[in-house]
Write an enzyme that holds these catalytic residues in place. Structure first.
Site, PDB file in Angstrom:
ATOM      1  N   CYS A 176      46.931  28.303  35.073  1.00 49.31           N
ATOM      2  CA  CYS A 176      47.887  28.398  33.975  1.00 49.31           C
ATOM      3  C   CYS A 176      48.226  29.823  33.607  1.00 49.31           C
ATOM      4  O   CYS A 176      47.955  30.267  32.481  1.00 49.31           O
ATOM      5  CB  CYS A 176      47.341  27.656  32.771  1.00 49.31           C
ATOM      6  SG  CYS A 176      46.964  25.968  33.205  1.00 49.31           S
ATOM      7  N   GLU A 177      48.719  30.595  34.525  1.00 47.39           N
ATOM      8  CA  GLU A 177      49.349  31.864  34.181  1.00 47.39           C
ATOM      9  C   GLU A 177      50.267  32.302  35.316  1.00 47.39           C
ATOM     10  O   GLU A 177      50.030  31.943  36.474  1.00 47.39           O
ATOM     11  CB  GLU A 177      48.332  32.941  33.817  1.00 47.39           C
ATOM     12  CG  GLU A 177      47.304  33.311  34.832  1.00 47.39           C
ATOM     13  CD  GLU A 177      46.451  34.463  34.289  1.00 47.39           C
ATOM     14  OE1 GLU A 177      46.957  35.593  34.267  1.00 47.39           O
ATOM     15  OE2 GLU A 177      45.304  34.215  33.885  1.00 47.39           O
ATOM     16  N   TYR A 196      37.785  40.962  51.232  1.00 44.73           N
ATOM     17  CA  TYR A 196      38.105  40.964  49.796  1.00 44.73           C
ATOM     18  C   TYR A 196      38.779  39.656  49.380  1.00 44.73           C
ATOM     19  O   TYR A 196      39.650  39.640  48.521  1.00 44.73           O
ATOM     20  CB  TYR A 196      38.960  42.191  49.433  1.00 44.73           C
ATOM     21  CG  TYR A 196      38.314  43.492  49.863  1.00 44.73           C
ATOM     22  CD1 TYR A 196      37.157  43.938  49.241  1.00 44.73           C
ATOM     23  CD2 TYR A 196      38.830  44.260  50.911  1.00 44.73           C
ATOM     24  CE1 TYR A 196      36.532  45.115  49.657  1.00 44.73           C
ATOM     25  CE2 TYR A 196      38.210  45.434  51.325  1.00 44.73           C
ATOM     26  CZ  TYR A 196      37.064  45.853  50.693  1.00 44.73           C
ATOM     27  OH  TYR A 196      36.449  47.011  51.097  1.00 44.73           O
TER      28      TYR A 196
HETATM   29  N1  LLP Z   1      32.901  52.996  51.635  1.00 40.01           N
HETATM   30  C1  LLP Z   1      33.107  53.138  50.305  1.00 40.01           C
HETATM   31  C2  LLP Z   1      32.392  54.173  49.581  1.00 40.01           C
HETATM   32  C3  LLP Z   1      34.029  52.289  49.641  1.00 40.01           C
HETATM   33  O1  LLP Z   1      34.233  52.435  48.339  1.00 40.01           O
HETATM   34  C4  LLP Z   1      34.726  51.290  50.372  1.00 40.01           C
HETATM   35  C5  LLP Z   1      35.679  50.377  49.723  1.00 40.01           C
HETATM   36  C6  LLP Z   1      34.453  51.177  51.745  1.00 40.01           C
HETATM   37  C7  LLP Z   1      33.553  52.049  52.346  1.00 40.01           C
HETATM   38  C8  LLP Z   1      35.144  50.143  52.605  1.00 40.01           C
HETATM   39  O2  LLP Z   1      36.509  50.370  52.660  1.00 40.01           O
HETATM   40  P1  LLP Z   1      37.475  49.498  53.625  1.00 40.01           P
HETATM   41  O3  LLP Z   1      37.119  49.845  55.045  1.00 40.01           O
HETATM   42  O4  LLP Z   1      37.216  48.082  53.320  1.00 40.01           O
HETATM   43  O5  LLP Z   1      38.830  49.927  53.245  1.00 40.01           O
HETATM   44  N2  LLP Z   1      39.387  44.980  46.864  1.00 40.01           N
HETATM   45  C9  LLP Z   1      40.343  45.892  47.453  1.00 40.01           C
HETATM   46  C10 LLP Z   1      39.658  46.952  48.311  1.00 40.01           C
HETATM   47  C11 LLP Z   1      38.599  47.772  47.583  1.00 40.01           C
HETATM   48  C12 LLP Z   1      37.892  48.803  48.447  1.00 40.01           C
HETATM   49  C13 LLP Z   1      36.755  49.436  47.736  1.00 40.01           C
HETATM   50  N3  LLP Z   1      35.974  50.382  48.489  1.00 40.01           N
HETATM   51  C14 LLP Z   1      41.388  45.090  48.232  1.00 40.01           C
HETATM   52  O6  LLP Z   1      41.314  43.863  48.278  1.00 40.01           O
HETATM   53  O7  LLP Z   1      42.330  45.648  48.778  1.00 40.01           O
END
Ligand code: LLP
Length: 434
Positions: free
Chosen positions: A358-359, A387
């Site tokens: 509901c949003e 994610y």
């Molecule tokens: N190392 C550190 C210190 C991080 O903060 C992150 C992600 C990673 C590695 C891994 O990054 P990747 O390879 O996944 O880009 N929830 C968001 C993404 C948040 C990422 C946070 N940090 C989304 O759904 O797009």
């Protein structure tokens, strides 16, 4: 390369018909491809020839025990950001001796847990945290291995909510103050300086910000090697993936026809661009990929509840919602949405694809063109392996969705859908209301 394809009319994950999975386990359900994870892992870990590379998979992208175990079997170490994530690695039957603990707010309890488990290194985000780690290690009579996360002030050209390497972000210690922070660390008796770390953001689709960050950090890293004997550099995660035309990017056919610069950032291009500067440093290299290991390895299956035809607007109402996959609501993220049964004889429909919450934020796609679908038919949200499930919530008292892992023609449910009883198990009516 991912392993989601139409075989005949039906979308398959490896050799498994996804409609069969949906019928067996219900929807919404996340499905992951073991072969895709393996392909992603193998390509990245081999992308910097001649360098001592260790992949520390970033658990925050998808911390399902089966996924963790699969990556551990492939040789991966881990990057975790909470005591809970560390315990998941142990619960999956993997070790943490090669793994790292990151995050801006580590608590005393988490630091102690990690020291007792014997992790490879802490990635320290502030000077007060250094003092805290020194204190906890002192009480245990050990020295804590650390690297300082340095913020290089680089613009990663990504969504504001997932950029981390600009000054003004809460992450790391600014490059200008980093040398002084290392001098301070050297004075702590229970801290052992082992490396340097950086991470500039996520979903970065070009290689230049990574190169720029490494160029900025390299002189400091070389200096730290001499002054403090550091042995490793972690260049974080952040490699972006294909969200548009995700299905077509599987066998690469469509992407290969795209001009240079419009192609997705591949593990090979990333490795080739960064390896020369890393080779100069002569340090062990840690990579912390999350999204690039998991995003294209997973889909979210959902079922159509209603097709509501409005005035000048159609709504395809599905049984998945923002609580199951929050990325579109939270980051305006694009996920390709495809039918599980493709029927080219049907007309195309243009509709907002929405969940039942509901949003208005509970909208996956606006004015999206999709094959006309009716009640009870299935569809898949592509590139939902990272994610996705980890960010699911119980909003509207909707259960956390199920997860299934596929390997070849084998598949198993690796997380059961939550039940109502589990959702309310920790709640109670206080005595004064009875
Ligand atoms: N190392 C550190 C210190 C991080 O903060 C992150 C992600 C990673 C590695 C891994 O990054 P990747 O390879 O996944 O880009 N929830 C968001 C993404 C948040 C990422 C946070 N940090 C989304 O759904 O797009």
């Amino acid at each position: 390369m991912h392993h989601f394809r139409y075989a005949g009319q039906n979308l398959h994950c490896e050799s498994v018909d996804l409609a069969e999975v949906a019928r067996l386990y219900g929807t919404p359900t996340y499905v992951y491809s073991a072969a895709t994870i393996e392909d992603n892992y193998t390509r990245l870990s081999g992308s910097m020839k001649g360098l001592d590379v260790r992949v520390c998979y970033s658990l925050k992208a998808n911390s399902n025990l089966a996924v963790v175990r699969h990556l551990a079997n492939l040789g991966s170490a881990f990057d975790f950001v909470s005591g809970g994530e560390m315990r998941r690695v142990l619960a999956a039957g993997a070790g943490v001796r090669d793994s790292v603990f990151a995050g801006v707010g580590k608590t005393d309890v988490e630091i102690r847990l990690a020291l007792e488990a014997g992790i490879f290194s802490f990635h320290v985000e502030s000077e007060p945290e250094l003092g805290r780690i020194n204190h906890v290690a002192g009480k245990l009579g050990v020295r804590a291995p650390i690297a300082i996360r340095v913020n290089p002030d680089v613009d990663a050209n990504t969504h504001a909510k997932i950029t981390t390497g600009k000054s003004g972000n809460k992450f790391g210690i600014p490059l200008k103050q980093a040398a002084a922070a290392y001098e301070a660390a050297a004075k702590y008796p229970h801290v052992e300086i082992k490396g340097i770390q950086t991470h500039i953001g996520s979903q970065i689709t070009e290689v230049s910000p990574f190169v720029e960050a490494l160029d900025k950090l390299a002189p400091l890293a070389a200096d730290l090697k001499v002054r403090h004997g550091i042995s490793y550099i972690s260049i974080g995660g952040g490699i972006g993936v294909v969200y548009r035309e995700a299905l077509a990017s599987g066998p690469f056919t469509w992407w290969e026809t795209q001009p240079e610069g419009k192609r997705p950032l591949t593990a090979e291009a990333y490795g080739a661009a960064l390896a020369p500067a890393l080779r100069q440093l002569g340090l062990k290299v840690l990579l912390e990929p999350g999204r690039s290991m998991m995003a294209n390895a997973g889909v979210l299956l959902s079922r159509v509840e209603y097709l509501k035809r409005g005035q000048g607007k159609n709504f395809l109402i599905v049984d998945a919602a923002m609580n199951d996959l929050v990325r579109p609501a939270m980051y305006d993220a694009f996920h390709e949405i495809v039918p599980l049964r493709r029927d080219t004889t049907r007309r195309a429909l243009v509709a907002d694809i929405v969940g039942p919450i509901c949003e208005s934020a509970d909208c996956f796609a606006k004015d999206r063109q999709i094959q006309e679908l009716g009640e009870g038919e299935y569809l898949a949200f592509m590139s939902a392996g990272a994610y996705g499930h980890v960010m699911a919530s119980r909003y509207n008292t909707r259960p956390i969705p199920a997860e299934v892992l596929v390997k070849g023609s084998a598949f198993e449910q690796v997380t059961a859908r939550e039940t109502f009883e589990q959702m309310v198990a920790n709640e109670k009516i206080p005595a004064f209301l009875k």
